[in-house]
Write an enzyme that holds these catalytic residues in place. Structure first.
Site, mmCIF file in Angstrom:
data_model
loop_
_atom_site.group_PDB
_atom_site.id
_atom_site.type_symbol
_atom_site.label_atom_id
_atom_site.label_comp_id
_atom_site.label_asym_id
_atom_site.label_seq_id
_atom_site.Cartn_x
_atom_site.Cartn_y
_atom_site.Cartn_z
ATOM 1 C CE LYS A 133 8.511 -19.220 53.751
ATOM 2 N NZ LYS A 133 7.967 -19.377 52.404
ATOM 3 C CB CYS A 434 -23.963 -2.885 44.396
ATOM 4 S SG CYS A 434 -23.325 -4.367 43.601
HETATM 5 S S1 IVH Z 1 9.797 -25.345 57.842
HETATM 6 C C1 IVH Z 1 6.156 -26.410 60.493
HETATM 7 N N1 IVH Z 1 11.848 -24.562 56.424
HETATM 8 O O1 IVH Z 1 7.665 -22.426 53.463
HETATM 9 C C2 IVH Z 1 6.903 -25.620 59.499
HETATM 10 N N2 IVH Z 1 9.704 -24.385 55.439
HETATM 11 O O2 IVH Z 1 5.585 -20.686 54.527
HETATM 12 C C3 IVH Z 1 7.498 -26.443 58.437
HETATM 13 N N3 IVH Z 1 9.720 -23.544 53.153
HETATM 14 O O3 IVH Z 1 5.144 -24.847 53.585
HETATM 15 C C4 IVH Z 1 8.161 -25.656 57.394
HETATM 16 N N4 IVH Z 1 11.893 -23.315 52.971
HETATM 17 O O4 IVH Z 1 6.984 -25.157 51.845
HETATM 18 C C5 IVH Z 1 10.521 -24.707 56.460
HETATM 19 N N5 IVH Z 1 13.758 -23.976 55.253
HETATM 20 C C6 IVH Z 1 12.445 -24.109 55.301
HETATM 21 C C7 IVH Z 1 11.619 -23.775 54.206
HETATM 22 C C8 IVH Z 1 10.252 -23.922 54.326
HETATM 23 C C9 IVH Z 1 10.734 -23.194 52.353
HETATM 24 C C10 IVH Z 1 8.293 -23.474 52.772
HETATM 25 C C11 IVH Z 1 7.482 -24.708 53.068
HETATM 26 C C12 IVH Z 1 6.346 -24.250 53.930
HETATM 27 C C13 IVH Z 1 6.323 -22.786 53.648
HETATM 28 C C14 IVH Z 1 5.732 -22.021 54.815
#
Ligand code: IVH
Length: 714
Positions: A133, A434
Site C-alpha cells: 500500500k 463545560c
Molecule cells: S486499491 C477500491 N491499491 O490507499 C479500492 N489502493 O486507503 C481502490 N493505495 O485511496 C484502491 N496503495 O490512494 C489500492 N496498492 C494499492 C494502494 C492503494 C495505496 C491508497 C489509495 C486509496 C487508499 C485507500
C-alpha cells in the site's frame, strides 16, 4: 550552550524542541514586521540578505521540527497556491477507500467474509493479489483514443481537482498509450522517494522556501501546484494499481489487469503477488514488511484484492469501501514521553474531548506534542463496559506515557509506565462542567462521552458547528474555511450557518462592513468580498447528503448522511419523516430503523434534533436559504427501485448477503419481516411462515429465478 548564548545565535542542529518553538515564534514576528514595513509602509527596515537569512533559518527549523510549524508560518506566506483555483472533476466511477485490517486475525475474518458472501466453502479455491500500500496520493488518469486527456485527484471520492497539466510533467505517466481501450481510466498512487524528498527539502530550505513534513505531503504539495512548471521541477513518481471507466475490460483477473497496465507502459509495483491461501497472504505481508526499510519509498501496509474480476463484480461495494479488498496496515510506531497537561476541547456536538499535551517526541519521523485521550473512562483505565484496559492503570498528568500513530490518524496514548509515576501525581478529575460556557456537562447512559448541555449558547459548540458546516465534505464554500468562520463568529458577524447566507444582504443594507478588513485584520479589496458572496451563492444549491452531513448532528457522519439522503430522497420527505418520528414507536420510526446501517443511537440523535425547538428553528432558518437537490437514488429506473423486498427460504444461486446487497444497489429496501408495507417476497425452497403471511396479505411472491429475471439487465 555556552554561557550567555541566546537561541537566536544557536545552530539549528543544537536547538531542543522547546527552544525551537520559541525561536519560530521570534522569527514569525520579525518577518511579519519586516513584511509590513516593506509592503505596507513602503519603508523597508531590513536588508534583503538579512531577510533571506531569517527565512532560511525558519525553514531549517521547520524541516527539523515539522510538528512545531506555526499556523502563521512565514514559509506559508509566499507562493502558497490556494486549492480553490483548480477546476473540479466529477468521477464517473467513485474513487473509494479501503477497509483496514490490523492483524492476521482481521485478515482471516476478511477472507471468511468474502467466502461467506460468495457461498464458497473452505475447500473451494479463492485467489487474491497482495501488493504494497503506497503512502502517497491517489490519482485518476483518463486516456481517450490512447491520449491522456484528463488527470484528477481523488478529492472526496466523488469530485476531485483537475491536475492534468501537472500530471503531464510526471515521468512515470505516459502521454500516449498504444493498443489501449478507446476509453481507459487508470488509477494509482503519486509518491516521492526518500532520496528525492530529502534533496527537495534541502533545496527548499536553502532557498528559504516551504519544506515538507514527509514524502506524502511533499508529493501532494508538488502535484497540487497552480503553476505546472513547479510540479515539473519536483521528482514525482507513479504506480498504477487500479482502473475506473474502461470501454473494454483489461483482463479477467486483477493480476492480469496489472500485467496489462505494465504492458501499456505504466510502472506497477514489483512486489505484487498472486496468493492462494491465507498463509500465503500473511507470508507475503511478512516479506514486504521485512523489506520495507530498504524500499526507498513509504508504504503503510499491504493490500489484498480478490483476483477473479467476476467475483469482484459480485462482491461489489459497501458505501465507501469494496467488499473484495482490504488494507492490512503495518503496526503503529511507538515512543515514550511525559504527559505535561490534559486539556479539554469542546466539539460541535458538545462532546468534551481530553487532549494530552506532551513533551515533544519523534514518532515515526514526525514530532508529536498532542495526542487524543478519547474520554474520561479511557483516562481512568476502563472501557465502555466498565472493564479494565491497560490492566486498569489510569493516566495522570506527570506520567510517562507511550504514544503511537498509525498512518494518518491523530496520535494516541497507549500505555503508562507506573514505575516512573511522580509521587505527587493525582488521579485526573474530569470536569463536570463545560470549560468554555460553564454549562453542566453530562453523560448519557452507556455513552462514555460527556457532553456540554449549553447547546447554542456554548461558543465552542457554535464555532465548531460552523467549522463543520463549511468543511470540505459539507458545504465546502470557497474562500470560507475554518479560520474565517471562526473569525466571523468572534466578530459577531455570524452565529449559525443560516447567517452565512445573509452576509451579502446585510452588507448591502449597510449593517456590516466586510470591506473594512479581512480576517487577519488587513484591508480587503472589494473583489475578494464579491468572490466570497459568489461562492456562498453557489452553495445555495446543495445535494441532500451534504446538507444532512453539514447539520453536524451527533452520530451522523458522511456515510450515514449519504444513507439517510438515499433512503428519503428529498429534503421534504426527510424533514417530514424526522418531524413525525417518535423514538421507539410508530411507522416513521420503523422506516428509519429499517435502513441498513442506521442504529437506534443514530436514529434517536437525528429525531431528537428535529424535536428540539432551538435546533429545529436553526435548521429551518438555514433551509429557507437553500435549494436542496434530491439524492440520486441508485439505479432508480430498475423495476425494484423504492420497493420493499423480503427474502425467505433457501437461495441457491447466491447467498442471502449477496441477494440483499444487489437488491439495495438497485434501489430496493430489504426488510427482515413481511408486513402490509412489503411489495415483494422472494421465496426459495423451505419458505415457511413468511410465505404464508405474504399470501394472506396479498403480497406478490416470486421464486429465485423469477427474481433474477425481474432484475436482469438492470
Ligand atoms: S486499491 C477500491 N491499491 O490507499 C479500492 N489502493 O486507503 C481502490 N493505495 O485511496 C484502491 N496503495 O490512494 C489500492 N496498492 C494499492 C494502494 C492503494 C495505496 C491508497 C489509495 C486509496 C487508499 C485507500
Amino acid at each position: 550552550m555556552s554561557a550567555g548564548e541566546t537561541e537566536a545565535e544557536r545552530e539549528v542542529g543544537a536547538l531542543t524542541a522547546e527552544e525551537a518553538g520559541r525561536e519560530l515564534a521570534r522569527l514569525a514576528a520579525l518577518l511579519a514586521a519586516a513584511n509590513t514595513a516593506y509592503h505596507g509602509e513602503d519603508a523597508p527596515e531590513m536588508a534583503d540578505a538579512d531577510y533571506d537569512a531569517l527565512k532560511r533559518r525558519n525553514a531549517e527549523i521547520e524541516a527539523r521540527f515539522p510538528d512545531l510549524k506555526r499556523p502563521d508560518s512565514p514559509s506559508e506566506q509566499v507562493g502558497a497556491a490556494p486549492s480553490e483555483t483548480f477546476s473540479k472533476v466529477r468521477h464517473e466511477v467513485r474513487m473509494l477507500s479501503l477497509g483496514n485490517a490490523f492483524s492476521g486475525d482481521d485478515v482471516a475474518d476478511f477472507v471468511r467474509a468474502v467466502r461467506a458472501y460468495l457461498g464458497l466453502d473452505e475447500a473451494a479455491p479463492l485467489a487474491f493479489t497482495a501488493e504494497p500500500k503506497i503512502d502517497g496520493l491517489s490519482l485518476s488518469l483518463l486516456y481517450e483514443g490512447g491520449r491522456l486527456t484528463r488527470a484528477a485527484t481523488r478529492g472526496d471520492g466523488e469530485t476531485g481537482e483537475d491536475v492534468t497539466a501537472n500530471a503531464r510533467t510526471v515521468g512515470d505517466i505516459p502521454d500516449r498509450l498504444r493498443e489501449a481501450p478507446a476509453r481507459l481510466e487508470v488509477r494509482g498512487e503519486v509518491y516521492m522517494s526518500h532520496a528525492d524528498f530529502a534533496a527537495l527539502n534541502a533545496r527548499q530550505a536553502e532557498a528559504g522556501g516551504k519544506t515538507f513534513a514527509n514524502p506524502r505531503n511533499a508529493a501532494a504539495g508538488s502535484l497540487r501546484q497552480l503553476d505546472a512548471t513547479i510540479t515539473a521541477s519536483r521528482p514525482l513518481k507513479f504506480f498504477a494499481y487500479a482502473w475506473g471507466v474502461t470501454s473494454a475490460p483489461l483482463a479477467d483477473t486483477q493480476s492480469g489487469a496489472i500485467a496489462r497496465l505494465g504492458a501499456l507502459g505504466f510502472q506497477t509495483n514489483p512486489l505484487t503477488r498472486r496468493v492462494g491461501t491465507l498463509a500465503e497472504m500473511l507470508a507475503h505481508y511478512a516479506e514486504i514488511e521485512t523489506g520495507r526499510a530498504g524500499l526507498g519509498y513509504d508504504i503503510d501496509g499491504v493490500v489484498y484484492k480478490v483476483d477473479d474480476l467476476a467475483l469482484q463484480a459480485r462482491l461489489g461495494f459497501r458505501s465507501t469501501t469494496p467488499r473484495w479488498a482490504i488494507a492490512h496496515k503495518f503496526p503503529a510506531e511507538l515512543a515514550w514521553t511525559r504527559l505535561e497537561a490534559i486539556d479539554i476541547q469542546v466539539g460541535r456536538t458538545g462532546a468534551l474531548s481530553p487532549v494530552a499535551r506532551l513533551a515533544p517526541v519523534t514518532v515515526g519521523g514526525v514530532v508529536v506534542s498532542n495526542a487524543t485521550l478519547h474520554n474520561e473512562d479511557y483516562i481512568a483505565g476502563r472501557d465502555s463496559k466498565g472493564q479494565p484496559i491497560r490492566g486498569g492503570k489510569d493516566i495522570r498528568v506527570g506520567d510517562w506515557v507511550q504514544v503511537y500513530r498509525a498512518g494518518d490518524v491523530i496520535p494516541k496514548v497507549a500505555d503508562v509506565d507506573l514505575d516512573r509515576r511522580p509521587e505527587d501525581a493525582v488521579p485526573y478529575a474530569f470536569p463536570s462542567g463545560c470549560p468554555v460556557c460553564g454549562s453542566e456537562a453530562v453523560r448519557d447512559g452507556a455513552d462514555a462521552v460527556r457532553y456540554c448541555t449549553g447547546g447554542m449558547i456554548c461558543a465552542a459548540q457554535a464555532v465548531e458547528k460552523l467549522k463543520h458546516f463549511v468543511s470540505r465534505a459539507a458545504f465546502d464554500i470557497e474562500g470560507l474555511g475554518a479560520k474565517q468562520v471562526a473569525a466571523f463568529y468572534d466578530e459577531g458577524l455570524i452565529a449559525e450557518p443560516a447567517d452565512i447566507f445573509t452576509l451579502e444582504a446585510r452588507q448591502d443594507a449597510g449593517e456590516l462592513d466586510l470591506y473594512r478588513r479581512d480576517t487577519k485584520g488587513r484591508p480587503t479589496n472589494e473583489k475578494s468580498v464579491q468572490n466570497l458572496f459568489a461562492a456562498i451563492a453557489e452553495r445555495r444549491r446543495i445535494p441532500l447528503a451534504r446538507l444532512i452531513f453539514g447539520l453536524g448532528l451527533r452520530h451522523v457522519g458522511e456515510e450515514s448522511a449519504r444513507l439517510l439522503a438515499n433512503s428519503y430522497g428529498s429534503w421534504a420527505r426527510f424533514e417530514a419523516a424526522m418531524t413525525s418520528a417518535i423514538p421507539g414507536e410508530g411507522p416513521a420510526w420503523a422506516e428509519l430503523i429499517d435502513i441498513d446501517g442506521v442504529g437506534e443511537v443514530m436514529a434517536t440523535s437525528v429525531v431528537t434534533a428535529f424535536h428540539q425547538e432551538a435546533e429545529r428553528a436553526s435548521i429551518d432558518r438555514l433551509v429557507a436559504h437553500l435549494d436542496v437537490e434530491d439524492a440520486e437514488r441508485p439505479a432508480s429506473d430498475s423495476p425494484v427501485a423504492g420497493k420493499i423486498v423480503v427474502f425467505t427460504g433457501t437461495l441457491e444461486k447466491m447467498t442471502r448477503a449477496e441477494a440483499k446487497a444487489r437488491a439495495e444497489a438497485l434501489g430496493a429496501k430489504v426488510s427482515g419481516s413481511v408486513s402490509a408495507r412489503t411489495d415483494l417476497l422472494v421465496a426459495g425452497p423451505g419458505a415457511g411462515s413468511k410465505a404464508k403471511k405474504a399470501a394472506e396479505l396479498g403480497v406478490e411472491t416470486l421464486d429465485e429465478d423469477g427474481w433474477l429475471a425481474l432484475i436482469e439487465g438492470s
